[in-house]
Design a protein around this motif. Structure first.
Motif, PDB file in Angstrom:
ATOM      1  N   ASN A 303      -5.334  15.576   4.646  1.00 23.75           N
ATOM      2  CA  ASN A 303      -6.251  14.790   4.063  1.00 23.75           C
ATOM      3  C   ASN A 303      -6.949  13.519   2.823  1.00 23.75           C
ATOM      4  O   ASN A 303      -7.643  12.124   3.464  1.00 23.75           O
ATOM      5  N   ALA A 304      -5.532  13.787   1.968  1.00 25.07           N
ATOM      6  CA  ALA A 304      -5.920  12.460   1.227  1.00 25.07           C
ATOM      7  C   ALA A 304      -5.211  11.225   1.332  1.00 25.07           C
ATOM      8  O   ALA A 304      -6.116  10.182   0.994  1.00 25.07           O
ATOM      9  N   LEU A 305      -4.431  11.906   2.204  1.00 21.89           N
ATOM     10  CA  LEU A 305      -3.213  10.021   2.973  1.00 21.89           C
ATOM     11  C   LEU A 305      -4.412   9.765   3.640  1.00 21.89           C
ATOM     12  O   LEU A 305      -4.505   8.290   3.698  1.00 21.89           O
ATOM     13  N   LEU A 306      -5.433  10.673   4.939  1.00 23.76           N
ATOM     14  CA  LEU A 306      -5.756   9.613   5.797  1.00 23.76           C
ATOM     15  C   LEU A 306      -7.448   8.777   5.001  1.00 23.76           C
ATOM     16  O   LEU A 306      -7.245   8.007   5.178  1.00 23.76           O
ATOM     17  N   TYR A 307      -7.341   9.575   3.743  1.00 23.40           N
ATOM     18  CA  TYR A 307      -8.665   9.557   3.217  1.00 23.40           C
ATOM     19  C   TYR A 307      -8.733   7.743   2.469  1.00 23.40           C
ATOM     20  O   TYR A 307      -8.753   6.806   2.184  1.00 23.40           O
ATOM     21  N   THR A 308      -7.570   7.951   1.607  1.00 18.67           N
ATOM     22  CA  THR A 308      -7.048   6.943   0.841  1.00 18.67           C
ATOM     23  C   THR A 308      -6.499   5.525   2.330  1.00 18.67           C
ATOM     24  O   THR A 308      -7.167   4.189   1.639  1.00 18.67           O
ATOM     25  N   LEU A 309      -6.486   5.677   3.030  1.00 20.20           N
ATOM     26  CA  LEU A 309      -5.319   4.727   4.424  1.00 20.20           C
ATOM     27  C   LEU A 309      -6.804   4.349   4.611  1.00 20.20           C
ATOM     28  O   LEU A 309      -7.309   2.955   4.925  1.00 20.20           O
ATOM     29  N   GLU A 310      -7.853   5.206   4.624  1.00 21.37           N
ATOM     30  CA  GLU A 310      -9.806   5.103   5.349  1.00 21.37           C
ATOM     31  C   GLU A 310      -9.919   3.696   4.168  1.00 21.37           C
ATOM     32  O   GLU A 310     -11.199   3.148   5.144  1.00 21.37           O
ATOM     33  N   SER A 311      -9.693   3.976   3.312  1.00 23.27           N
ATOM     34  CA  SER A 311     -10.294   4.064   1.567  1.00 23.27           C
ATOM     35  C   SER A 311      -9.868   1.876   1.645  1.00 23.27           C
ATOM     36  O   SER A 311     -10.369   1.825   0.915  1.00 23.27           O
ATOM     37  N   GLY A 312      -8.490   1.327   3.198  1.00 25.26           N
ATOM     38  CA  GLY A 312      -8.645   0.247   2.651  1.00 25.26           C
ATOM     39  C   GLY A 312      -7.306  -0.025   1.933  1.00 25.26           C
ATOM     40  O   GLY A 312      -7.014  -1.402   1.315  1.00 25.26           O
ATOM     41  N   VAL A 313      -6.205   1.389   0.891  1.00 23.31           N
ATOM     42  CA  VAL A 313      -5.628   1.082  -0.287  1.00 23.31           C
ATOM     43  C   VAL A 313      -4.547   1.347   1.078  1.00 23.31           C
ATOM     44  O   VAL A 313      -4.453   1.391   1.768  1.00 23.31           O
ATOM     45  N   HIS A 314      -3.983  -0.390   0.241  1.00 24.47           N
ATOM     46  CA  HIS A 314      -2.320  -0.230   1.033  1.00 24.47           C
ATOM     47  C   HIS A 314      -0.942  -0.813   0.167  1.00 24.47           C
ATOM     48  O   HIS A 314      -1.361  -1.466  -0.410  1.00 24.47           O
ATOM     49  N   THR A 315      -0.494  -0.647   1.166  1.00 28.14           N
ATOM     50  CA  THR A 315       0.998  -1.456   1.123  1.00 28.14           C
ATOM     51  C   THR A 315       1.157  -2.495   1.845  1.00 28.14           C
ATOM     52  O   THR A 315       0.829  -2.739   2.130  1.00 28.14           O
ATOM     53  N   GLY A 316       2.440  -3.486   1.285  1.00 28.81           N
ATOM     54  CA  GLY A 316       2.208  -4.795   1.630  1.00 28.81           C
ATOM     55  C   GLY A 316       2.497  -5.049   2.994  1.00 28.81           C
ATOM     56  O   GLY A 316       2.131  -5.900   3.761  1.00 28.81           O
ATOM     57  N   ASP A 317       3.083  -4.532   3.309  1.00 29.16           N
ATOM     58  CA  ASP A 317       3.457  -4.167   5.242  1.00 29.16           C
ATOM     59  C   ASP A 317       2.288  -4.682   6.135  1.00 29.16           C
ATOM     60  O   ASP A 317       2.716  -4.284   6.769  1.00 29.16           O
ATOM     61  N   PHE A 318       1.178  -3.758   5.434  1.00 33.26           N
ATOM     62  CA  PHE A 318       0.092  -3.419   6.345  1.00 33.26           C
ATOM     63  C   PHE A 318      -1.326  -3.581   5.652  1.00 33.26           C
ATOM     64  O   PHE A 318      -1.352  -3.946   4.532  1.00 33.26           O
ATOM     65  N   GLY A 319      -2.564  -3.758   6.220  1.00 37.65           N
ATOM     66  CA  GLY A 319      -3.672  -3.870   5.229  1.00 37.65           C
ATOM     67  C   GLY A 319      -4.063  -4.934   5.385  1.00 37.65           C
ATOM     68  O   GLY A 319      -3.641  -5.532   6.199  1.00 37.65           O
ATOM     69  N   ASP A 320      -5.192  -4.983   4.740  1.00 35.48           N
ATOM     70  CA  ASP A 320      -6.073  -6.091   5.000  1.00 35.48           C
ATOM     71  C   ASP A 320      -6.029  -6.941   3.826  1.00 35.48           C
ATOM     72  O   ASP A 320      -5.290  -6.621   2.450  1.00 35.48           O
ATOM     73  N   ARG A 321      -5.370  -8.491   4.453  1.00 39.34           N
ATOM     74  CA  ARG A 321      -4.155  -9.023   3.199  1.00 39.34           C
ATOM     75  C   ARG A 321      -5.382 -10.080   1.747  1.00 39.34           C
ATOM     76  O   ARG A 321      -4.930 -10.332   1.316  1.00 39.34           O
ATOM     77  N   ASN A 322      -7.411  -9.482   2.114  1.00 40.19           N
ATOM     78  CA  ASN A 322      -7.320 -10.600   1.044  1.00 40.19           C
ATOM     79  C   ASN A 322      -7.257  -9.095  -0.099  1.00 40.19           C
ATOM     80  O   ASN A 322      -8.208  -9.386  -0.676  1.00 40.19           O
ATOM     81  N   LYS A 323      -7.252  -8.017   0.404  1.00 41.85           N
ATOM     82  CA  LYS A 323      -6.585  -7.137  -0.788  1.00 41.85           C
ATOM     83  C   LYS A 323      -5.776  -6.993  -1.188  1.00 41.85           C
ATOM     84  O   LYS A 323      -4.599  -6.741  -0.405  1.00 41.85           O
TER      85      LYS A 323
END
Ligand code: NAD
Length: 484
Positions: A303-323
């Motif tokens: 749940n903590a992992l899913l919450y973290t991903l949902e909130s847009g937190v990411h490592t360099g290989d994925f996610g919003d490049r603007n963040k």
């Protein structure tokens, strides 16, 4: 407290393993770790299977290995440590779960198509036996082992797992239209096991069609079971559907020993930079926690992992490049900071832990897996593989002289295509033929007859290898040549 063996691995292995163990420690996961020596640096020290005998003993005693990715040195004639570990300890079922993770953008998440596919890949047999020979300087052969007991083992696991998880559908991916004996046997086992699960919708799809359907309608699949190589390819395809290898966990399950690891490798291009994504190894860790009965801990961290991903937190290989992206340690800390929070999508329920300690097995001998030893066996003939650059008719003329009173020359093929008695001048040849001899009048032959023919034929040709043409019960146990 349950004790497990841990091997951090090579490349990014130590970085992501440290991150995952820090999450476990913060969550007070009641596991004890015994670190074992496995991986490239162990090969480099001269251990030909990539692990020390102490490591092997520890893993066999504890029954669970949590491992980071490992590199096998190239060109030194040594076999992959990952494959060796899976095969040595009979972890026959490779379970890989691919689920939509909110916060990890994919074509499907943007289109609102949810994915929840579990691939069960046979993990020991197939071409991964690695039994290969160059039988002429031009021709390499690989033996593809598909066995009834090996197939039954993994298919039973897949059905049991699908039934427990309340799956809608279980599908067998295969290529039995071409590989009638090998994939045909796997498919036969699938429907044999399916009879015991009447409530589960069981069907099969040819593997190329399966790939097309998975990339167009992944939401129609639930559990898919495949042979080793096809399962490997299809599971990477599924990893792509949910965001890439950084999100692909894997559990190698056996009766005695199980291995939990990420699907991805050592990522040498980013190793040492501290930027690797630990999610796949963490997801593999959840399977491990469930395996030892720590359901509540697994769900709380997930749940903590899913919450973290949902909130847009990411490592360099994925996610919003603007963040800005987080490094491996920061990402693990972000998950720890979100302990106790629940994601908006697919929150995991609170459960009760039933920690089970792993049984220590002291096996006195290797188990023999045999399904039916009462089947009658008859030798009908032999395929003799010969090296020659003669034309088919010239080969036939020589072979006919050796057939004697017990054999008749039935056909000659080249790379599986018949070139004698009928064939086409448009078929390209390599310098390795298969001369098929069968018994005259359907008489049973014995091994001495076959050796006699081998010796006689070797007067004219270099015989590279041979295969008996058997009948098991009333079933012919060999394929026909194309055009036969
Ligand atoms: P790889 O999975 O290591 O890397 C492929 C690409 O994905 C690279 O660009 C890499 O940077 C990226 N990547 C992989 N994991 C990542 C992560 N956690 N976070 C961010 N990016 C990630 O595949 P490869 O380069 O073909 O293989 C490298 C080595 O790993 C080889 O020696 C191979 O034999 C080994 N390998 C080991 C395992 C295993 O231990 N089970 C599995 C596959 C490959």
């Amino acid at each position: 407290m349950t004790k497990i063996a841990v091997a951090k691995g090579d490349g990014i292995g130590p970085e992501i393993m440290d991150a995952v163990l820090s999450v476990f420690q913060a969550a007070q996961v009641p596991l004890e770790y015994e670190f074992v020596d496995m991986g490239k640096w162990v090969f480099d020290k001269g251990f030909s299977n990539g692990m020390t005998s102490e490591a092997q003993q520890t893993i066999e005693n504890l029954g669970i290995l949590f491992k980071g990715p490992m590199e096998t040195p190239k060109g030194k004639g040594v076999k992959s440590i990952n494959v060796t570990a899976r095969k040595t300890w009979n972890t026959y079922a490779n379970k890989r779960v691919f689920q939509t993770l909110h916060g990890v953008d994919t074509v499907f998440s943007k289109a609102g198509i949810p994915i929840d596919v579990t691939i069960v890949r046979e993990n020991i047999e197939d071409t991964y036996g690695g039994v290969e020979h160059m039988i002429t300087p031009d021709v390499a052969l690989s033996r593809r082992f598909i066995t009834r007991p090996g197939s039954m083992q993994v298919i039973k696991y897949a059905f049991e797992m699908a039934s427990k998880k309340g799956a809608r559908r279980i599908t067998c991916g295969h290529k039995a239209n071409i590989m009638k004996l090998t994939d045909g046997l796997f498919l036969e086992c699938f429907y044999e096991v399916a009879k015991n699960y009447p409530d589960l919708k069981a069907d099969d799809v040819i593997v190329d069609d399966l790939c097309m359907k998975l990339v167009t309608r992944p939401d129609t699949f639930d559990v898919v079971v495949l042979t080793n190589l096809q399962g490997d390819i299809v599971s990477d395809l599924c990893a792509g559907l949910v965001g890439g290898l950084g999100f692909a966990p894997s559990a190698n399950v056996g009766d005695h020993i199980s291995i939990f690891e990420a699907v991805h490798g050592t990522a040498p291009d980013i190793a040492g930079k501290g930027i690797a994504n630990p999610t796949a190894l963490l997801l593999s860790g959840f399977s491990l926690l469930q395996h030892v009965g720590l359901y509540d801990k697994a769900n709380m961290i997930e749940n903590a992992l899913l919450y973290t991903l949902e909130s847009g937190v990411h490592t360099g290989d994925f996610g919003d490049r603007n963040k800005p992206s987080l490094n491996t340690t920061e990402f693990a800390n972000a998950i720890i900071a979100n302990f106790g929070k629940k994601p908006e999508h697919n929150p995991k329920p609170d459960m009760t832990d039933h920690a089970v300690s792993c049984t220590v097995f002291n096996l006195s001998k290797n188990a023999m897996m045999e399904s039916d030893s009462t089947i009658t066996e008859k030798i009908n003939g032999v395929d003799l593989f010969i090296e020659s650059n003669l034309q088919p008719q010239e080969i036939a003329d020589k072979c006919l002289r050796h057939a004697g009173v017990k054999f008749k020359l039935v056909n000659i093929s080249n790379r599986g295509t018949q070139v004698w008695p009928t064939g086409s001048k448009f078929t390209n040849l390599v310098n390795q033929y298969n001369a098929r001899f069968e018994s005259i009048d359907d008489h049973a032959l014995n091994q001495q007859d076959v050796i006699g023919l081998y010796v006689s034929l070797s007067g004219d040709f270099r015989v590279c290898s041979l295969e008996l043409l058997n009948t098991f019960g009333d079933k012919k146990a060999y394929s026909l040549a194309q055009g036969q």
